[in-house]
Design a protein around this motif. Structure first.
Motif, PDB file in Angstrom:
ATOM      1  N   HIS A 113      75.697  21.370  12.998  1.00 29.47           N
ATOM      2  CA  HIS A 113      75.185  22.355  13.890  1.00 29.47           C
ATOM      3  C   HIS A 113      73.556  22.269  14.014  1.00 29.47           C
ATOM      4  N   PRO A 114      72.963  22.662  15.084  1.00 32.61           N
ATOM      5  CA  PRO A 114      71.737  22.356  14.984  1.00 32.61           C
ATOM      6  C   PRO A 114      70.794  23.001  14.045  1.00 32.61           C
ATOM      7  N   PHE A 115      71.094  24.163  13.631  1.00 30.97           N
ATOM      8  CA  PHE A 115      70.106  24.867  12.377  1.00 30.97           C
ATOM      9  C   PHE A 115      71.039  26.024  11.990  1.00 30.97           C
ATOM     10  N   PHE A 116      71.616  25.661  10.780  1.00 29.74           N
ATOM     11  CA  PHE A 116      72.398  26.693  10.171  1.00 29.74           C
ATOM     12  C   PHE A 116      72.324  26.629   8.618  1.00 29.74           C
ATOM     13  N   LEU A 117      71.622  27.423   8.014  1.00 27.58           N
ATOM     14  CA  LEU A 117      71.169  27.264   6.628  1.00 27.58           C
ATOM     15  C   LEU A 117      70.964  28.892   5.893  1.00 27.58           C
TER      16      LEU A 117
ATOM     17  N   ARG B 193      66.639  24.447  22.255  1.00 24.81           N
ATOM     18  CA  ARG B 193      67.705  25.024  22.883  1.00 24.81           C
ATOM     19  C   ARG B 193      67.487  25.038  24.256  1.00 24.81           C
TER      20      ARG B 193
END
Lengths: 135, 110
Positions: A101-105, A134
């Motif tokens: 995922h591009p950014f999943f924290l 994006r």
């Protein structure tokens, strides 16, 4: 986020958080020693997005969490695209991120409590940078 | 940084400066009262980061018991899941998290 991960990716359909006291498999459970109101030191996984954001392999953060990933569920932090990226000095997972995922924290600490106008927290800066990528 | 209710902004961006620029809409799921310290700190952290990047930003604060279907379908440009569980409507919060995961929308949960 770990409950969503457990239910929809790890196949634990009744995954729940102990705080809801609703039955089911507790993925998030009450910590034996509450971390509420404490400062914790976490080791960051080399090569992780989180470590790149901090530009370091260690961070000191504030936490209000009384709950953490259940000991018997620690394995799900390393499955189905999830990766543990911050470990506290008791060996427990304090942050996870998705590798697909591009950014999943998700953090089991509160980075926003350390943000200042002239020292924005790198996690929030990273989130907004991910938004601009994006566009 | 503009702040709106849940009805503002479509498709993840909102017009600013008379419509000439599009500010990304960040959805903040949080049930804590607006004057509660962690609520304030969460919005402030977004504000600090936006200023450091000179980035226009619209923040949409959404208590979990007000999440509507259209928000699950289009969670915005990014999602912040704030502190303060148990959430009033955990199932709807999980729906947003799933949607962001599946759509590749940046998300941070604290």
């Amino acid at each position: 986020m770990l409950v969503e991960h457990a239910r929809n990716l790890a196949g634990i359909q009744d995954a729940t958080h102990a705080e809801y006291r609703a039955g089911g498999t507790e993925v998030i459970s009450l910590l034996g020693c509450s971390l509420q109101g404490q400062t914790i030191t976490v080791a960051l996984a080399p090569g992780s997005r989180l470590a790149r954001l901090y530009g370091a392999l260690q961070a000191v953060e504030r936490t209000t969490c009384s709950y953490g990933l259940a000991l018997e569920m620690q394995h799900i932090a390393s499955e189905h695209g999830m990766r543990p990226v911050a470990i506290d000095d008791t060996g427990e997972v304090r942050a996870v991120e998705r590798t697909d995922h591009p950014f999943f924290l998700a953090t089991l600490y509160q980075p926003q409590l350390r943000s200042e106008p002239r020292r924005p927290h790198p996690i929030f800066v990273g989130l907004l940078r991910a938004v601009t990528r994006r566009d | 940084m503009a702040r709106t209710g849940s009805s503002a902004a479509q498709a993840g961006f909102a017009p600013v400066d008379g419509g000439r620029m599009q500010a990304p809409v960040i959805t903040v799921l949080i049930d804590l009262p607006p004057d509660q310290d962690y609520h304030v700190a969460t919005l402030a952290a977004l504000d600090h980061a936006a200023h450091s990047l000179s980035m226009p930003l619209e923040v949409r604060v959404v208590p979990t018991d007000t999440i509507e279907s259209h928000l699950i379908a289009d969670p915005g440009a990014a999602v912040v899941v704030g502190p303060g569980s148990p959430y009033r409507n955990r199932e709807r919060a999980l729906d947003i998290i799933r949607s962001a995961r599946e759509k590749g929308i940046p998300l941070v949960g604290t």
